[in-house]
Design an enzyme around this catalytic site. Structure first.
Site, PDB file in Angstrom:
ATOM      1  N   GLN A  68      -1.515   4.062   7.923  1.00 49.29           N
ATOM      2  CA  GLN A  68      -2.502   3.292   7.528  1.00 49.29           C
ATOM      3  C   GLN A  68      -2.593   1.774   8.530  1.00 49.29           C
ATOM      4  OE1 GLN A  68       0.043   4.721   5.774  1.00 49.29           O
ATOM      5  NE2 GLN A  68      -0.496   4.998   3.588  1.00 49.29           N
ATOM      6  N   ASP A 107       3.082  -3.008  -4.594  1.00 48.40           N
ATOM      7  CA  ASP A 107       2.431  -1.957  -5.276  1.00 48.40           C
ATOM      8  C   ASP A 107       3.012  -2.489  -7.143  1.00 48.40           C
ATOM      9  OD1 ASP A 107       0.743   0.291  -4.091  1.00 48.40           O
ATOM     10  OD2 ASP A 107       2.432  -0.511  -2.458  1.00 48.40           O
TER      11      ASP A 107
END
Length: 343
Positions: free
Chosen positions: A205, A246
């Site tokens: 990513q 997260d």
């Protein structure tokens, strides 16, 4: 450019699996299509998942099974379940009330990312950042920590060199993003020397998404192999590590992309401030510590292959945790859209 939005009765989102080769927008009209997009990481990032969850409830037609399946599509990021719950609470009032709530969550995410960028950039440039842990009970109590000291920003005209991992820019939110949003604000102020972006194995990513976003904003950057991060921190020249989250437990432990914990250890050893940037919605006071955060394992295929090319011998198994947990005592500060928590 928005990563995710509601357009003419459907969810439209950028398919992040196609970047950086091509920028493709998916049009999602069913909950099953949205779940598939979430699970294969066409849409990802805690804030974006919160918006996706809320918009998905608007697609559900009130089907409780569809809402439950959407809520459980990815277990680690608390924002997905939060977004679903926020919108689902309005199901008795009808679809328009659900959609109004989802669009409010979208707009609040845009405002939150702007606030995090400003607050984080102020913290880094004003010389108010000092190394050390977050106050263990600060998140659960709702009160920010306090304190001031040295750190980056003592030279008022100096550009800052930031290290980051995974993707925390606009692709992880609706616009701008969290940790990379701070870097964008620094760049807009003329205070960013460089971003050192970890490649972020196994799905890259950092290489595919963060480098793409940095290039689009014209910010100076270089890619770094994941294993080189702690060594570069030890050599000096990095002003701060900026990462997203997260899920943030009540004691300040944070779950983020695998490899974050190693950066936190390297930063602590090198005396480099380690800053988590995430919206208040990522704080999960129902989870006392990081030990209670469910860590998603995404299976062997992502490790033993890369874009369809086999990297390991046939039959090779793998362990593939998508996230790790950084203990609060390795975190210098947590920047949210409402406050800064620091020693």
């Amino acid at each position: 450019m928005r990563t995710i939005d509601w357009v003419d009765g459907a969810v439209e989102l950028i398919d992040q699996t196609r970047l950086p080769d091509e920028c493709v927008t998916l049009r999602i009209t069913t909950v099953d299509e949205l779940i598939d997009a979430i699970r294969r990481l066409a849409v990802r990032g805690a804030p974006a998942l919160g918006v996706a969850g809320a918009l998905g409830v608007a697609l559900s037609g009130g089907d409780p099974d569809a809402v439950a399946r959407l809520r459980a599509a990815r277990p680690t990021a608390v924002n997905l379940a939060w977004g679903v719950d926020q919108a689902a609470a309005w199901l008795p009032e009808g679809r328009e009330a659900v959609l109004e709530t989802a669009l409010r969550i979208r707009d609040e995410d845009i405002a939150a990312c702007l606030a995090m960028g400003e607050r984080g950039a102020d913290l880094l440039t004003a010389g108010l950042l000092m190394a050390g842990p977050v106050t263990p009970d600060a998140l659960a109590s709702g009160g920010p920590g306090s304190g001031a000291g040295g750190g980056p920003g003592s030279d008022a005209d100096r550009g800052l060199r930031i290290m980051t991992i995974c993707n925390t820019g606009g692709l992880a939110a609706v616009e701008r993003g969290t940790a990379l949003g701070v870097a964008q604000t620094l760049h807009e102020r003329g205070r960013l020397a460089e971003v050192l972006a970890m490649e972020t194995r196994p799905l890259l990513q950092g290489a595919r998404l963060t480098a793409w976003e940095l290039a689009r904003m014209g910010a100076p950057h270089r890619l770094v192999a994941d294993g080189a991060g702690p060594y570069l921190l030890a050599r000096g020249g990095v002003d701060a590590v900026l990462v997203g989250a997260d899920r943030i437990a009540a004691n300040g432990d944070t779950a983020n992309k695998i490899g974050t914990y190693a950066l936190a250890l390297g930063a602590a050893r090198a005396g480099v401030p380690f800053v988590v940037v995430a919206p208040e919605t990522t704080i999960d006071v129902a989870t006392p510590t990081g030990a209670g955060i469910e860590i998603e394992d995404r299976g062997a295929e992502e490790i033993v292959t890369l874009r369809g090319t086999r990297l390991a011998p046939e039959g090779t198994d793998a362990v593939n945790p998508a996230f790790d947990v950084t203990p609060h005592d390795l975190i210098t500060a947590i920047v949210t859209d409402k406050r800064v928590i620091r020693p």
